[in-house]
Design a protein around this motif. Structure first.
Motif, PDB file in Angstrom:
ATOM      1  N   ASP A 406       1.180  -0.877  -0.121  1.00  0.00           N
ATOM      2  CA  ASP A 406      -0.013   0.345   0.423  1.00  0.00           C
ATOM      3  C   ASP A 406       0.915   1.476   0.079  1.00  0.00           C
ATOM      4  O   ASP A 406       0.737   2.078  -0.382  1.00  0.00           O
ATOM      5  CB  ASP A 406      -0.612   0.429   1.466  1.00  0.00           C
ATOM      6  CG  ASP A 406      -2.014  -0.877   1.185  1.00  0.00           C
ATOM      7  OD1 ASP A 406      -2.118  -1.793   0.003  1.00  0.00           O
ATOM      8  OD2 ASP A 406      -2.727  -1.055   2.218  1.00  0.00           O
ATOM      9  N   LEU A 407       1.433   1.414   1.035  1.00  0.00           N
ATOM     10  CA  LEU A 407       2.868   2.613   0.903  1.00  0.00           C
ATOM     11  C   LEU A 407       3.422   2.462  -0.023  1.00  0.00           C
ATOM     12  O   LEU A 407       3.644   3.769  -0.575  1.00  0.00           O
ATOM     13  CB  LEU A 407       3.724   2.569   1.935  1.00  0.00           C
ATOM     14  CG  LEU A 407       4.403   3.734   2.480  1.00  0.00           C
ATOM     15  CD1 LEU A 407       4.192   4.766   2.697  1.00  0.00           C
ATOM     16  CD2 LEU A 407       5.752   3.326   4.020  1.00  0.00           C
ATOM     17  N   LEU A 408       4.107   1.009  -1.310  1.00  0.00           N
ATOM     18  CA  LEU A 408       5.086   1.408  -2.239  1.00  0.00           C
ATOM     19  C   LEU A 408       4.257   1.887  -3.447  1.00  0.00           C
ATOM     20  O   LEU A 408       4.623   2.673  -3.693  1.00  0.00           O
ATOM     21  CB  LEU A 408       5.322  -0.091  -2.595  1.00  0.00           C
ATOM     22  CG  LEU A 408       5.633  -0.184  -3.833  1.00  0.00           C
ATOM     23  CD1 LEU A 408       7.823   0.437  -3.753  1.00  0.00           C
ATOM     24  CD2 LEU A 408       6.634  -1.965  -4.094  1.00  0.00           C
ATOM     25  N   SER A 409       2.953   1.938  -3.201  1.00  0.00           N
ATOM     26  CA  SER A 409       1.222   2.388  -4.151  1.00  0.00           C
ATOM     27  C   SER A 409       1.552   3.747  -4.085  1.00  0.00           C
ATOM     28  O   SER A 409       1.378   3.704  -5.257  1.00  0.00           O
ATOM     29  CB  SER A 409       0.736   1.412  -4.544  1.00  0.00           C
ATOM     30  OG  SER A 409       1.016   0.189  -4.757  1.00  0.00           O
ATOM     31  N   GLU A 410       1.671   4.511  -2.517  1.00  0.00           N
ATOM     32  CA  GLU A 410       1.404   5.987  -2.713  1.00  0.00           C
ATOM     33  C   GLU A 410       3.555   5.977  -3.265  1.00  0.00           C
ATOM     34  O   GLU A 410       2.496   7.193  -4.050  1.00  0.00           O
ATOM     35  CB  GLU A 410       1.181   6.235  -1.147  1.00  0.00           C
ATOM     36  CG  GLU A 410       0.745   7.750  -1.032  1.00  0.00           C
ATOM     37  CD  GLU A 410       1.221   7.582   0.689  1.00  0.00           C
ATOM     38  OE1 GLU A 410       2.067   8.938   0.962  1.00  0.00           O
ATOM     39  OE2 GLU A 410       0.925   7.270   0.876  1.00  0.00           O
TER      40      GLU A 410
END
Length: 440
Positions: A406-410
């Motif tokens: 999720d953080l990587l996608s952001e």
């Protein structure tokens, strides 16, 4: 009764004619000033007919008029007349040096009053230039006035102007240091301390000017000034050693930026030793020395050596933070620098914990660092996104794939939107997303 009335009457007459009371002194002076200005204007016109416009006597009259306007707080007219006077005095050069010094100083005060600070600083610098042309050892305090001007330039971010100021007075100070043994009028320690202070400031300014765009030549020049400051300070008798600690800190910081890791560690350790002997361990320079040593050990793959220094740095920054909350005073620039150093040190400590497989500590430190970067630089800043990418790696090591993805996608989305597909951070994030896809 009659004597009392006469006494009061006598006092009143004296006050009205000779010694105006505070109650009406301003009006009295304004009326006087208007008459004086009119008279000066008439005198100037008459004198121009006799001697022409380029006469020092006429410049003196313009200066007198300007002073009256200045007293009335009519600064625009004061400035105009000081400049008329300067236009004449300049033609006479050194023959009018005293008048040039005084007029530039008065002009500087008027410009400052209407918040034209850059012009005010320039005028004050010109005043001191003319003062130096008549320089003698009894007038050493003027050097300190010039140092104040240089510091004002620095406060306004005018770093090159500040450097130019210091470079102008440094040869004068050097000449006094050479002469001090034969001239008892020179205060030895005072002038040597000023010399060291200016060398330190020149080093700092070259560092500031060179850091952002990584000007290696400027950074090497900064190191030269810091090293000279240390050597000069060692020749001063009966003084505390804290300035030497700051010089070693500055050398360590500059070596660190030049990627001279061993040299940076050595300088910072020397700084720490002096701070500790002086009992000054709760300041940002000491904390940053610890942080630099920790980072450089980490960079060299020496996590065990890095850990205690980074942890010590964090404790000091937290102590300073508590002091700020309790009313300690720091400049806005100092607070910004300390917050950024604290945030970066948390990230570095997270990396060290990760290398030592202390995963819970690594996640905690990195999350705290990310939160600080968001506060200081904003959520979409490149540095903030970079430390978030660090957190992605840490979460993956800890096995928290969902939060990591999720953080990587952001990070990928914001980096692509703001910096483009070819930016290294966008590319790295995209490659890691593909790794995730291959393992689904």
């Amino acid at each position: 009764m009659l004597r009392s009335i006469l006494t009061r009457g006598k006092y009143f007459i004296l006050a009205a004619v000779g010694v105006p009371s505070a109650y009406f002194a301003h009006d009295y002076y304004n009326n006087y000033s208007l008459n004086k200005i009119t008279k000066l204007q008439d005198t100037i016109q008459e004198k121009i007919k006799t001697v022409g416009e380029n006469d020092q006597g006429i410049a003196d009259l313009y200066k007198d008029m300007a002073k009256i306007y200045k007293y009335q707080e009519n600064y625009e007219n004061a400035i105009a007349h000081f400049r008329k006077a300067l236009g004449i005095y300049e033609a006479f050069g050194e023959a009018a040096s005293k008048s040039l010094e005084e007029t530039y100083r008065e002009l500087s005060e008027c410009l400052s009053a209407i918040e034209k600070h850059n012009e005010s600083l320039y005028a004050m610098e010109k005043s001191l230039e003319w003062k130096f042309k008549r320089f003698d050892p009894k007038d050493i305090d003027s050097l300190f006035e010039f140092e104040k001007i240089a510091k004002q330039y620095e406060e306004k971010g005018m770093y090159q102007e500040s450097i130019d100021c210091y470079l102008q007075i440094l040869p004068i100070i050097d000449s006094f240091v050479l002469e001090e043994g034969s001239n008892s009028a020179i205060p030895v320690n005072k002038i040597r301390l000023l010399q060291v202070d200016i060398l330190q400031n020149l080093g700092r300014l070259y560092f500031i000017n060179s850091e952002k765009e990584y000007n290696k030549g400027g950074l090497l020049k900064a190191m030269d000034y810091f090293e000279e400051a240390i050597q000069r300070y060692k020749n001063i008798q009966n003084v505390e050693q804290t300035p030497v600690a700051y010089a070693y800190y500055n050398l360590g910081k500059t070596s660190h930026l030049l990627k001279k890791m061993d040299q940076a560690i050595s300088y910072c350790k020397e700084s720490i030793k002096i701070f500790e002997s002086a009992g000054q361990t709760q300041n940002s320079a000491y904390a940053h020395c610890c942080a630099i040593i920790g980072y450089d050990y980490m960079y060299q793959g020496r996590a065990d050596n890095a850990l205690p220094h980074l942890e010590k740095s964090i404790k000091i920054y937290e102590s300073i933070q508590k002091a700020l909350e309790n009313g300690a005073k720091f400049s806005e620039k100092q607070i910004q620098d300390m917050e950024q150093q604290y945030a970066q040190t948390l990230i570095n400590l997270g990396v060290v914990h990760l290398r030592k497989k202390n995963l819970s500590q690594a996640i905690e430190c990195t999350k705290r660092g990310v939160a600080l970067f968001e506060k200081i630089k904003g959520e979409d800043d490149i540095d903030t996104l970079g430390v978030k990418f660090n957190l992605v790696v840490t979460l993956l090591e800890a096995g928290d794939k969902k939060q990591a993805f999720d953080l990587l996608s952001e990070v990928y989305s914001k980096s692509k939107s703001k910096f483009g597909e070819s930016h290294p951070l966008t590319t790295n994030a995209f490659q890691l997303i593909n790794v995730f896809a291959n393992f689904q």
